[in-house]
Design an enzyme around this catalytic site. Structure first.
Site, short mmCIF file in Angstrom:
data_model
loop_
_atom_site.label_atom_id
_atom_site.label_comp_id
_atom_site.label_asym_id
_atom_site.label_seq_id
_atom_site.Cartn_x
_atom_site.Cartn_y
_atom_site.Cartn_z
N SER A 185 9.89 2.49 -2.63
CA SER A 185 10.80 1.38 -2.91
C SER A 185 10.55 0.83 -4.32
CB SER A 185 10.66 0.32 -1.82
OG SER A 185 11.73 -0.60 -1.85
N ASP A 209 12.47 6.82 -1.68
CA ASP A 209 13.63 5.94 -1.59
C ASP A 209 13.51 4.79 -2.60
OD1 ASP A 209 16.13 5.91 -0.31
OD2 ASP A 209 15.58 4.16 0.87
N HIS A 286 6.70 21.68 5.43
CA HIS A 286 7.63 22.42 6.27
C HIS A 286 9.10 22.08 6.06
CE1 HIS A 286 7.13 18.53 7.93
NE2 HIS A 286 7.85 18.74 9.00
#
Length: 333
Positions: A185, A209, A286
């Site tokens: 953030s 993000d 993954h």
């Protein structure tokens, strides 16, 4: 008249002393003036994007950008941190810091601190796969202020982190290409500015993000020049989302389209999913995205380009472009 003159001089002096990263950088469009943004505990807080910032705090932060707490964890002390102090070489040389190990720095977001959930999760993920110098930066002095003040002060705190890492380099010889800076953030923009302070020499910068409000058109936001490889992971970048929905790095990932996440009913959950996904990739490596040609392909899950792994701890990682991948709703996703 004399009192009025004195007050005018004081106001002008305060404005002159204010950091260069002032209100001129804060175009809040496309966000409305009043929004809600989550604190470190996931509670929504009311934010006025046109609020008057705390210039006294900003001046203090600017004068002393190294005024942060740096907490070192290694496999020798995985739970009890050692405090590293800027310009105190003994705090470095007497600690468990090992110049021959990778150095990972984790930066929390707004209204958060060293105890915020992402810190131990990412720390344990790193130490679970290999020994490393995991440094948690606590910048709560600024992070606990109002949102506008925090946004304005982030570049200075980021520069302070960069100066600390340069001190670490000078003291121990730890190479910049063994350093990976990760921020969530507001912390994404913080680590971006830290990498910029070091001339983009660190190996990786990862923005989880990156915060959207007051950053969309902000020249101080994280960008692809902040490290040898800059990666963005976007999980709540929809219209008026908590995160920036546009690409910011060399490679940008948009899990499940980058706007809402499986199993999430709130923007907070979507926002936090960025660091949850990242920690999972450090452990499992993954999650693999497909390169997309445009935003339409990202939205409609119609990307057919080359594959690229999201996240992980690879210090030699490289890639360019925008990538879409799909995840499950529960760990390891």
């Amino acid at each position: 008249m004399k009192l009025l003159l004195l007050l005018s001089v004081a106001v002008l002096g305060l404005a002159a002393a204010a950091p260069a990263d002032d209100l001129r950088t804060l175009d809040h469009s496309p966000y409305p003036r009043y929004i809600q943004f989550p604190d470190g505990d996931g509670n929504m807080q009311d934010v006025d994007l046109e609020a008057e910032p705390d210039y006294e705090l900003l001046n203090e932060i600017t004068r002393n950008p190294a005024n942060n707490l740096y907490l070192l964890y290694t496999r020798r002390n995985p739970r009890n941190p050692q405090t590293l102090v800027m310009n105190n070489a003994n705090s470095i040389t007497s600690s468990n810091f090992n110049r021959n190990l990778p150095t990972m720095v984790v930066a929390h977001g707004w209204l958060s601190n060293q105890k915020s959930s992402l810190n131990p999760v990412i720390r344990d993920a790193y130490l679970g796969i290999a020994d490393a110098n995991v440094i948690i930066i606590e910048w709560r002095r600024l992070a606990m202020s109002d949102y506008v003040t925090a946004v304005l002060g982030v570049p200075a705190v980021g520069r302070g982190l960069g100066q600390f890492l340069n001190f670490l380099h000078r003291t121990t010889g730890a190479p910049f290409d063994s350093m990976h800076l990760v921020g969530f953030s507001l912390g994404s923009h913080l680590v971006g500015n830290a990498g910029r302070e070091l001339g983009g020499r660190v190996s990786r910068v990862t923005g989880l993000d990156p915060a959207g409000p007051l950053w969309v058109y902000n020249s101080n936001k994280i960008n692809q020049n902040d490290a040898r490889y800059v990666e963005g992971i976007h999980t709540d970048g929809g219209y008026l989302g908590l995160g920036i929905g546009d690409a910011i790095g060399n490679a940008d990932f948009f899990p499940n389209g980058g706007k809402s996440q499986p199993g999430c009913l709130t923007g907070i959950c979507d926002h936090n999913r960025a660091w949850e996904l990242f920690a999972a990739t450090v452990t499992h490596n993954h999650l693999i995205g497909r390169q997309c040609d445009n935003a339409w392909q990202i939205t409609w899950n119609n990307c057919n380009g080359p594959e690229h792994r999201m996240g992980n701890s690879d210090l030699r990682k490289w890639g360019v472009g925008k990538y879409r991948l799909n995840t499950r709703r529960n760990y390891p996703f």
